[in-house]
Design a protein around this motif. Structure first.
Motif, PDB file in Angstrom:
ATOM      1  N   TYR B 302      40.715  -6.860  66.096  1.00 23.86           N
ATOM      2  CA  TYR B 302      41.203  -5.497  65.924  1.00 23.86           C
ATOM      3  C   TYR B 302      41.879  -4.993  67.174  1.00 23.86           C
ATOM      4  N   GLY B 303      42.858  -4.151  66.967  1.00 19.86           N
ATOM      5  CA  GLY B 303      43.519  -3.491  68.084  1.00 19.86           C
ATOM      6  C   GLY B 303      43.532  -1.997  67.834  1.00 19.86           C
ATOM      7  N   LEU B 304      43.281  -1.238  68.879  1.00 16.34           N
ATOM      8  CA  LEU B 304      43.303   0.227  68.773  1.00 16.34           C
ATOM      9  C   LEU B 304      44.368   0.724  69.736  1.00 16.34           C
ATOM     10  N   ALA B 305      45.303   1.496  69.223  1.00 18.61           N
ATOM     11  CA  ALA B 305      46.410   1.926  70.071  1.00 18.61           C
ATOM     12  C   ALA B 305      46.704   3.406  69.870  1.00 18.61           C
ATOM     13  N   HIS B 306      47.233   3.996  70.919  1.00 19.36           N
ATOM     14  CA  HIS B 306      47.700   5.378  70.855  1.00 19.36           C
ATOM     15  C   HIS B 306      49.186   5.333  70.537  1.00 19.36           C
ATOM     16  N   MET B 307      49.570   6.074  69.494  1.00 18.95           N
ATOM     17  CA  MET B 307      50.960   6.018  69.068  1.00 18.95           C
ATOM     18  C   MET B 307      51.782   7.125  69.692  1.00 18.95           C
ATOM     19  N   SER B 308      53.074   6.981  69.575  1.00 24.12           N
ATOM     20  CA  SER B 308      53.989   7.946  70.179  1.00 24.12           C
ATOM     21  C   SER B 308      53.904   9.316  69.510  1.00 24.12           C
ATOM     22  N   ASN B 309      53.419   9.339  68.269  1.00 26.86           N
ATOM     23  CA  ASN B 309      53.305  10.623  67.571  1.00 26.86           C
ATOM     24  C   ASN B 309      51.920  11.247  67.749  1.00 26.86           C
ATOM     25  N   GLY B 310      51.152  10.667  68.654  1.00 27.55           N
ATOM     26  CA  GLY B 310      49.836  11.241  68.931  1.00 27.55           C
ATOM     27  C   GLY B 310      48.707  10.679  68.095  1.00 27.55           C
ATOM     28  N   GLN B 311      49.047   9.895  67.123  1.00 32.53           N
ATOM     29  CA  GLN B 311      48.007   9.347  66.259  1.00 32.53           C
ATOM     30  C   GLN B 311      47.355   8.117  66.883  1.00 32.53           C
ATOM     31  N   LEU B 312      46.229   7.803  66.281  1.00 36.25           N
ATOM     32  CA  LEU B 312      45.487   6.597  66.664  1.00 36.25           C
ATOM     33  C   LEU B 312      45.767   5.542  65.596  1.00 36.25           C
ATOM     34  N   LEU B 313      46.045   4.337  66.026  1.00 35.25           N
ATOM     35  CA  LEU B 313      46.302   3.266  65.056  1.00 35.25           C
ATOM     36  C   LEU B 313      45.281   2.156  65.252  1.00 35.25           C
ATOM     37  N   LEU B 314      44.618   1.796  64.156  1.00 33.67           N
ATOM     38  CA  LEU B 314      43.678   0.668  64.185  1.00 33.67           C
ATOM     39  C   LEU B 314      44.263  -0.431  63.312  1.00 33.67           C
ATOM     40  N   ALA B 315      44.521  -1.587  63.913  1.00 35.29           N
ATOM     41  CA  ALA B 315      45.134  -2.704  63.185  1.00 35.29           C
ATOM     42  C   ALA B 315      44.150  -3.853  63.084  1.00 35.29           C
ATOM     43  N   LYS B 316      44.192  -4.529  61.949  1.00 35.94           N
ATOM     44  CA  LYS B 316      43.309  -5.679  61.746  1.00 35.94           C
ATOM     45  C   LYS B 316      44.140  -6.957  61.695  1.00 35.94           C
ATOM     46  N   PHE B 317      43.707  -7.925  62.491  1.00 36.41           N
ATOM     47  CA  PHE B 317      44.325  -9.248  62.486  1.00 36.41           C
ATOM     48  C   PHE B 317      43.341 -10.205  61.828  1.00 36.41           C
ATOM     49  N   GLU B 318      43.792 -10.899  60.807  1.00 36.22           N
ATOM     50  CA  GLU B 318      42.900 -11.819  60.105  1.00 36.22           C
ATOM     51  C   GLU B 318      43.200 -13.256  60.518  1.00 36.22           C
ATOM     52  N   GLU B 319      42.149 -14.039  60.536  1.00 36.48           N
ATOM     53  CA  GLU B 319      42.279 -15.424  60.983  1.00 36.48           C
ATOM     54  C   GLU B 319      42.880 -16.286  59.866  1.00 36.48           C
ATOM     55  N   GLU B 320      43.937 -17.018  60.218  1.00 35.56           N
ATOM     56  CA  GLU B 320      44.584 -17.932  59.264  1.00 35.56           C
ATOM     57  C   GLU B 320      44.976 -19.192  60.021  1.00 35.56           C
ATOM     58  N   ASP B 321      44.333 -20.284  59.651  1.00 36.89           N
ATOM     59  CA  ASP B 321      44.633 -21.578  60.288  1.00 36.89           C
ATOM     60  C   ASP B 321      44.545 -21.504  61.805  1.00 36.89           C
ATOM     61  N   GLY B 322      43.510 -20.851  62.293  1.00 38.31           N
ATOM     62  CA  GLY B 322      43.278 -20.806  63.736  1.00 38.31           C
ATOM     63  C   GLY B 322      44.069 -19.740  64.469  1.00 38.31           C
ATOM     64  N   MET B 323      44.917 -18.999  63.778  1.00 36.01           N
ATOM     65  CA  MET B 323      45.703 -17.936  64.413  1.00 36.01           C
ATOM     66  C   MET B 323      45.311 -16.607  63.776  1.00 36.01           C
ATOM     67  N   TYR B 324      45.393 -15.538  64.577  1.00 35.62           N
ATOM     68  CA  TYR B 324      45.095 -14.209  64.046  1.00 35.62           C
ATOM     69  C   TYR B 324      46.406 -13.488  63.760  1.00 35.62           C
ATOM     70  N   VAL B 325      46.542 -13.080  62.493  1.00 38.32           N
ATOM     71  CA  VAL B 325      47.798 -12.485  62.025  1.00 38.32           C
ATOM     72  C   VAL B 325      47.540 -11.060  61.561  1.00 38.32           C
ATOM     73  N   LEU B 326      48.409 -10.134  61.964  1.00 39.12           N
ATOM     74  CA  LEU B 326      48.242  -8.733  61.596  1.00 39.12           C
ATOM     75  C   LEU B 326      48.420  -8.573  60.094  1.00 39.12           C
TER      76      LEU B 326
END
Lengths: 175, 409
Positions: B302-326
């Motif tokens: 997971y990644g948590l980021a502050h966006m330019s519009n002031g919002q908080l963004l939580l992104a999930k990367f799932e594991e696929e064949d050894g790599m994590y993809v958003l």
């Protein structure tokens, strides 16, 4: 060694040059092209002569090459372009002229003309059996077909030609 | 009645004027003598293979489609070794008495060790300073963090190891004992620790990054179509079929050089960049201002980021064949939550991203049916990503949040 090959080539061309060219003509119906195809047949024979082990007669070997050369040519784009052009030109002829042209031909010419119009698969067996005088087994080997298929095609081709056989022709020469 | 047996005679008669001319025979002989045996020309083949290799290499070095980001310039404000000690002390506190309660378990697994592990193994972190350790020591530390987490998360019997745990006076004492602890904990953990150091894609070429079986199928299909096209050209000369074959060959060739548009998250930078690119797909004006936190929990990063519009963004990367993809993201103002994760047989998992200076000190979920209360403590100042575990029988709940003074927010 090369001299022997050259001598063999010349001998074969003397013996079979005309027949091969005529066989090729039945496929392409143009003498210039038929002569070129005959040349290509003999060139391939020359290149492959070292592989020829004498299992069959030289004629059989040559005719086999000739049929393959003709097959390659009639499936080429060059030939198909020519065909399209010919079809277009036929439209320019009036129907009466075509009929009259056919009526003035002798019976022999009519049979030959019918053979030239056969599909390639049927033409192969007719020419190899009756013109090149190969046996059914040799035809099967040349065309890489089962012998029964060769018989079937031969029968079908003759039905298409609507030629009835003289007594004794019903039996194929299996030799 | 006509006889086919006279065909030869007739053809020779009808065509008697047409002969294989003497000139043509001489020409044939001349050509036969001058024809050279066919040789394989290795130079063109070698040139083509070299060109193909060069193209593949170039394809790998094409500029990435992801916009370059300047990550926060506050470099490594925290010490990884301090975080390590705190974690070990926490583990000791809940396991040394031989019993780990649900509440203790929930408290331990609410945070992830991934950022600390990244700092230890890469030495390149915007969150943690890396202590002066060798590669071997860093690996040992990471294994220990991983074993401790797995031990608690999978509810292993703490009584089996309680007598072997100890409290460390300082970092050096921990460093000296880490191998022993790993030997104690390893038998209880099913999977071994996997470093994320090798996750970086080979290149930004989609074909090179694809799983091995995809590459194999693509190459086999390509060779098959090339061969069938060659056979068609040489023998049948079917134009329509040839065009279809050529089209497929061109498509496959283009696919070999296609840039990889997957958004990977293998380190802090790539997570931030992928989240930025992900937002750009929806709205060009929104972009990642600052990466606040990153974490890895079961099956997801997971990644948590502050966006330019002031919002908080939580992104999930799932594991696929050894790599994590958003694969998914949620945005919110102060606290952002993912959909409930039902992938663990016994528990429900909620992933919560909390903004810095949120003022929230406690996050509580109340079972609507039984009234049972489940909570985790939250850092009201520092941004973080939390994993909230609760029993799977809880299907409807209320959320409550409290500040440091216990006031309901």
């Amino acid at each position: 060694m090369n001299e022997e090959k050259d001598a063999l080539l010349m001998r074969v061309m003397e013996q079979l040059g005309d027949q091969v060219m005529r066989l090729c003509y039945t496929y392409v119906r143009d003498w210039q092209t038929a002569e070129d195809l005959a040349q290509e047949t003999f060139l391939r024979f020359y290149r492959a002569s070292h592989t020829f082990r004498g299992e069959s007669a030289v004629e059989t070997f040559i005719y086999r090459i000739a049929v393959n050369v003709c097959h390659e040519y009639v499936t080429s784009w060059k030939f198909k372009k020519v065909q399209i052009s010919n079809v277009f030109q036929q439209f320019l002829y009036s129907k009466d002229n075509v009929e009259q042209e056919f009526v003035t031909k002798t019976e022999q010419e009519q049979v030959i003309a019918r053979i030239e119009q056969l599909p390639v698969k049927d033409k192969d067996v007719i020419l190899l059996f009756y013109y090149a005088e190969l046996s059914l087994q040799e035809i099967a080997d040349s065309l890489k077909l089962p012998i029964n298929t060769v018989k079937t095609r031969l029968r079908r081709a003759r039905q298409k030609l609507r030629v009835t056989l003289e007594e004794g022709d019903d039996q194929y020469d299996e030799a | 009645m006509t006889s086919m047996t006279k065909l030869k005679e007739w053809m020779d008669d009808v065509y008697k004027e047409q002969r294989f001319s003497h000139n043509k025979k001489l020409e044939t002989l001349q050509k036969a003598r001058s024809s050279k045996p066919r040789v394989i020309h290795w130079m063109p083949i070698a040139c083509m293979l070299s060109a193909a290799v060069v193209l593949f290499v170039l394809a790998g070095s094409w500029p990435q489609q992801i916009r370059e980001l300047s990550i926060s310039s506050i470099l490594a404000p925290y010490n990884a070794n301090m975080e390590m000690i705190e974690r070990v002390e926490h583990f000791y506190a809940i396991a040394s008495d031989g019993v780990v309660t649900d509440e203790e378990r929930r408290a331990y697994v609410k945070t992830s060790d991934w950022l600390v592990q990244r700092a230890l193994e890469s030495g390149n972190s915007i969150f943690y300073n890396r202590p002066n350790v060798t590669e071997e020591q860093a690996t040992a530390f990471n294994e220990m963090l991983y074993f401790m987490y797995e031990f608690i998360y999978t509810k292993k019997d703490a009584a089996a190891i309680a007598g072997q745990l100890q409290l460390y006076r300082n970092y050096d004492a921990l460093l000296a004992d880490v191998s022993r602890m790993n030997e104690v904990l390893a038998p209880f953990v099913e999977r071994s620790y996997t470093s994320s150091l090798n996750e970086k894609p080979i290149s930004n070429n989609a074909f090179l990054n694809a799983p091995w079986w995809v590459k194999l199928i693509a190459i086999v299909l390509f060779l098959l179509f090339c061969y069938s096209f060659y056979v068609n050209i040489k023998t049948n000369r079917r134009i329509v079929l040839g065009m279809i074959q050529l089209g497929l060959i061109v498509l496959l060739t283009l696919s070999f050089f296609k840039a990889d548009d997957q958004l990977y998250g293998y380190d802090e930078t790539s997570i931030a960049q992928s989240m930025d690119a992900h937002m750009a797909l929806f709205e060009e004006t929104k972009y990642v201002d600052e990466l606040l936190a990153a974490a890895e929990f079961e099956g997801g990063r997971y990644g948590l980021a502050h966006m330019s519009n002031g919002q908080l963004l939580l992104a999930k990367f799932e594991e696929e064949d050894g790599m994590y993809v958003l694969r998914s993201s949620n945005a919110s103002e102060q606290i952002v939550e993912t959909m409930p994760a039902m992938d663990y047989a016994e528990d429900n998992r909620y992933i919560i991203g909390v903004a810095p200076n949120s003022g929230i000190a406690k996050y509580e979920l109340v079972d609507e049916q039984t009234g049972d209360v489940y909570f985790i403590d939250i850092d009201p100042i520092q941004a973080n990503i939390y994993q909230f575990i609760m029993p799977s029988h809880v299907t409807s709940m209320n959320v409550r949040m409290y500040d440091e003074n216990g006031q309901l927010q």
